[in-house]
Design a protein around this motif. Sequence first.
Motif, mmCIF file in Angstrom:
data_model
loop_
_atom_site.group_PDB
_atom_site.id
_atom_site.type_symbol
_atom_site.label_atom_id
_atom_site.label_comp_id
_atom_site.label_asym_id
_atom_site.label_seq_id
_atom_site.Cartn_x
_atom_site.Cartn_y
_atom_site.Cartn_z
ATOM 1 N N GLY A 138 4.473 45.648 92.664
ATOM 2 C CA GLY A 138 4.154 45.852 94.066
ATOM 3 C C GLY A 138 5.046 46.908 94.679
ATOM 4 N N THR A 139 4.686 47.305 95.888
ATOM 5 C CA THR A 139 5.436 48.321 96.624
ATOM 6 C C THR A 139 5.805 47.749 97.990
ATOM 7 O OG1 THR A 139 4.089 50.019 95.556
ATOM 8 C CG2 THR A 139 5.413 50.710 97.451
ATOM 9 N N ALA A 140 7.092 47.819 98.314
ATOM 10 C CA ALA A 140 7.598 47.316 99.591
ATOM 11 C C ALA A 140 7.357 48.355 100.694
ATOM 12 C CB ALA A 140 9.089 47.006 99.465
ATOM 13 N N PRO A 141 7.515 47.962 101.961
ATOM 14 C CA PRO A 141 7.314 48.899 103.071
ATOM 15 C C PRO A 141 8.196 50.154 102.993
ATOM 16 C CG PRO A 141 7.391 46.658 103.903
ATOM 17 C CD PRO A 141 7.741 46.603 102.442
ATOM 18 N N ASP A 142 9.373 50.051 102.375
ATOM 19 C CA ASP A 142 10.251 51.224 102.242
ATOM 20 C C ASP A 142 9.877 52.092 101.028
ATOM 21 O OD1 ASP A 142 11.137 49.764 100.065
ATOM 22 O OD2 ASP A 142 13.230 49.676 100.713
ATOM 23 N N ASN A 143 8.709 51.811 100.440
ATOM 24 C CA ASN A 143 8.174 52.519 99.264
ATOM 25 C C ASN A 143 8.928 52.237 97.969
ATOM 26 O OD1 ASN A 143 5.864 53.682 100.324
ATOM 27 N ND2 ASN A 143 7.026 55.403 101.183
ATOM 28 N N SER A 144 9.837 51.255 97.981
ATOM 29 C CA SER A 144 10.482 50.864 96.723
ATOM 30 C C SER A 144 9.487 49.996 95.941
ATOM 31 C CB SER A 144 11.789 50.117 96.980
ATOM 32 O OG SER A 144 11.547 48.928 97.690
ATOM 33 N N LYS A 145 9.454 50.214 94.652
ATOM 34 C CA LYS A 145 8.511 49.495 93.796
ATOM 35 C C LYS A 145 9.270 48.462 92.950
ATOM 36 C CE LYS A 145 5.273 53.336 93.410
ATOM 37 N NZ LYS A 145 4.187 52.803 94.190
ATOM 38 N N PHE A 146 8.572 47.414 92.589
ATOM 39 C CA PHE A 146 9.169 46.460 91.656
ATOM 40 C C PHE A 146 8.199 46.208 90.517
ATOM 41 C CE2 PHE A 146 6.609 43.380 93.975
ATOM 42 C CZ PHE A 146 6.265 42.457 92.998
ATOM 43 N N GLU A 147 8.768 45.840 89.401
ATOM 44 C CA GLU A 147 8.013 45.423 88.214
ATOM 45 C C GLU A 147 8.792 44.262 87.618
ATOM 46 O OE1 GLU A 147 7.285 47.419 83.975
ATOM 47 O OE2 GLU A 147 6.191 48.428 85.608
ATOM 48 N N LEU A 148 8.162 43.085 87.601
ATOM 49 C CA LEU A 148 8.873 41.866 87.218
ATOM 50 C C LEU A 148 8.122 41.104 86.137
ATOM 51 C CD1 LEU A 148 11.263 39.933 87.923
ATOM 52 C CD2 LEU A 148 9.722 38.859 89.576
ATOM 53 N N PRO A 149 8.696 41.010 84.925
ATOM 54 C CA PRO A 149 8.083 40.170 83.887
ATOM 55 C C PRO A 149 8.255 38.693 84.266
ATOM 56 C CG PRO A 149 9.757 41.644 82.950
ATOM 57 C CD PRO A 149 9.878 41.698 84.434
ATOM 58 N N ILE A 150 7.166 37.929 84.145
ATOM 59 C CA ILE A 150 7.166 36.522 84.539
ATOM 60 C C ILE A 150 6.480 35.698 83.459
ATOM 61 C CG2 ILE A 150 6.345 34.858 86.276
ATOM 62 C CD1 ILE A 150 6.369 37.128 88.321
ATOM 63 N N CYS A 151 6.903 34.460 83.335
ATOM 64 C CA CYS A 151 6.245 33.512 82.443
ATOM 65 C C CYS A 151 5.983 32.246 83.253
ATOM 66 C CB CYS A 151 7.146 33.194 81.250
ATOM 67 S SG CYS A 151 6.388 32.096 80.063
ATOM 68 N N THR A 152 4.725 31.779 83.226
ATOM 69 C CA THR A 152 4.365 30.561 83.947
ATOM 70 C C THR A 152 3.724 29.572 82.989
ATOM 71 O OG1 THR A 152 4.051 31.701 86.049
ATOM 72 C CG2 THR A 152 2.956 29.584 85.816
ATOM 73 N N ILE A 153 4.123 28.327 83.122
ATOM 74 C CA ILE A 153 3.490 27.239 82.379
ATOM 75 C C ILE A 153 2.639 26.470 83.381
ATOM 76 C CG2 ILE A 153 3.834 25.150 81.002
ATOM 77 C CD1 ILE A 153 6.691 26.285 80.393
ATOM 78 N N PHE A 154 1.331 26.527 83.182
ATOM 79 C CA PHE A 154 0.401 25.786 84.036
ATOM 80 C C PHE A 154 0.036 24.480 83.342
ATOM 81 C CE2 PHE A 154 -0.644 30.184 85.328
ATOM 82 C CZ PHE A 154 -0.556 30.067 86.700
ATOM 83 N N THR A 155 0.012 23.386 84.104
ATOM 84 C CA THR A 155 -0.559 22.125 83.639
ATOM 85 C C THR A 155 -1.883 21.976 84.367
ATOM 86 O OG1 THR A 155 1.642 21.163 83.336
ATOM 87 C CG2 THR A 155 -0.220 19.633 83.405
ATOM 88 N N ILE A 156 -2.954 21.812 83.591
ATOM 89 C CA ILE A 156 -4.294 21.757 84.161
ATOM 90 C C ILE A 156 -4.944 20.436 83.763
ATOM 91 C CG2 ILE A 156 -6.567 22.860 84.220
ATOM 92 C CD1 ILE A 156 -5.054 25.496 83.463
ATOM 93 N N GLU A 157 -5.396 19.705 84.772
ATOM 94 C CA GLU A 157 -6.073 18.433 84.535
ATOM 95 C C GLU A 157 -7.364 18.412 85.340
ATOM 96 O OE1 GLU A 157 -3.423 14.945 84.602
ATOM 97 O OE2 GLU A 157 -1.766 16.362 84.816
ATOM 98 N N ASN A 158 -8.454 18.085 84.668
ATOM 99 C CA ASN A 158 -9.769 18.039 85.324
ATOM 100 C C ASN A 158 -10.105 19.343 86.035
ATOM 101 O OD1 ASN A 158 -10.143 15.299 84.517
ATOM 102 N ND2 ASN A 158 -8.831 14.681 86.214
ATOM 103 N N GLY A 159 -9.704 20.464 85.431
ATOM 104 C CA GLY A 159 -10.048 21.776 85.964
ATOM 105 C C GLY A 159 -9.184 22.261 87.112
ATOM 106 N N LEU A 160 -8.161 21.484 87.506
ATOM 107 C CA LEU A 160 -7.274 21.887 88.595
ATOM 108 C C LEU A 160 -5.826 21.966 88.109
ATOM 109 C CD1 LEU A 160 -8.705 19.700 91.508
ATOM 110 C CD2 LEU A 160 -9.036 22.153 91.163
ATOM 111 N N ILE A 161 -5.067 22.857 88.718
ATOM 112 C CA ILE A 161 -3.660 23.038 88.354
ATOM 113 C C ILE A 161 -2.837 21.944 89.046
ATOM 114 C CG2 ILE A 161 -1.677 24.586 88.461
ATOM 115 C CD1 ILE A 161 -3.813 26.909 88.672
#
Length: 151
Positions: free
Chosen positions: A114-137
């Motif tokens: 994304g790009t902040a209002p001051d035009n600084s950009k970020f790039e962030l590696p993320i890992c998410t573990i989702f638990t899903i039951e009956n089609g919902l997180i």
Amino acid sequence: MKKNIVILILAFLIISCNNQNQSTSMNATNNEKVVQQYFEHFNKHDWKKMSEMYTETADFKDPSLGAGIVIQTRRQIEEKYAELNKTFPDLHDKVVQIYPSGEKHIVVEFISTGTAPDNSKFELPICTIFTIENGLITKDFTYFDNFEEEK
């Protein structure tokens, strides 16, 4: 006669195991579809639809929410991402890999940018573990490096 019973029992066990594997495989496929839809809503910035992919209240483990597990409502989820989107109008997640894990869990590796209002950009590696039951997180456990670099 005993031989027939043993063969019958073995056949039953093999069929049972195959059916169980198919069920687990189908759940993994359905869960992958849920996660793919989630990231589509995220990248369209449709926070309402994205929040509706969660149960009424869901458990979060997220450095941006503090330490430990935090319970969030759909409304809180929608508000959190809408606020984040104000700061980063071009917020985008690129999925690198999806790893199904058992019947209820999907691990997703992605890069958020994304790009902040001051035009600084970020790039962030993320890992998410989702638990899903009956089609919902039901759980969203997110991990990323939240330490700022020393200057």
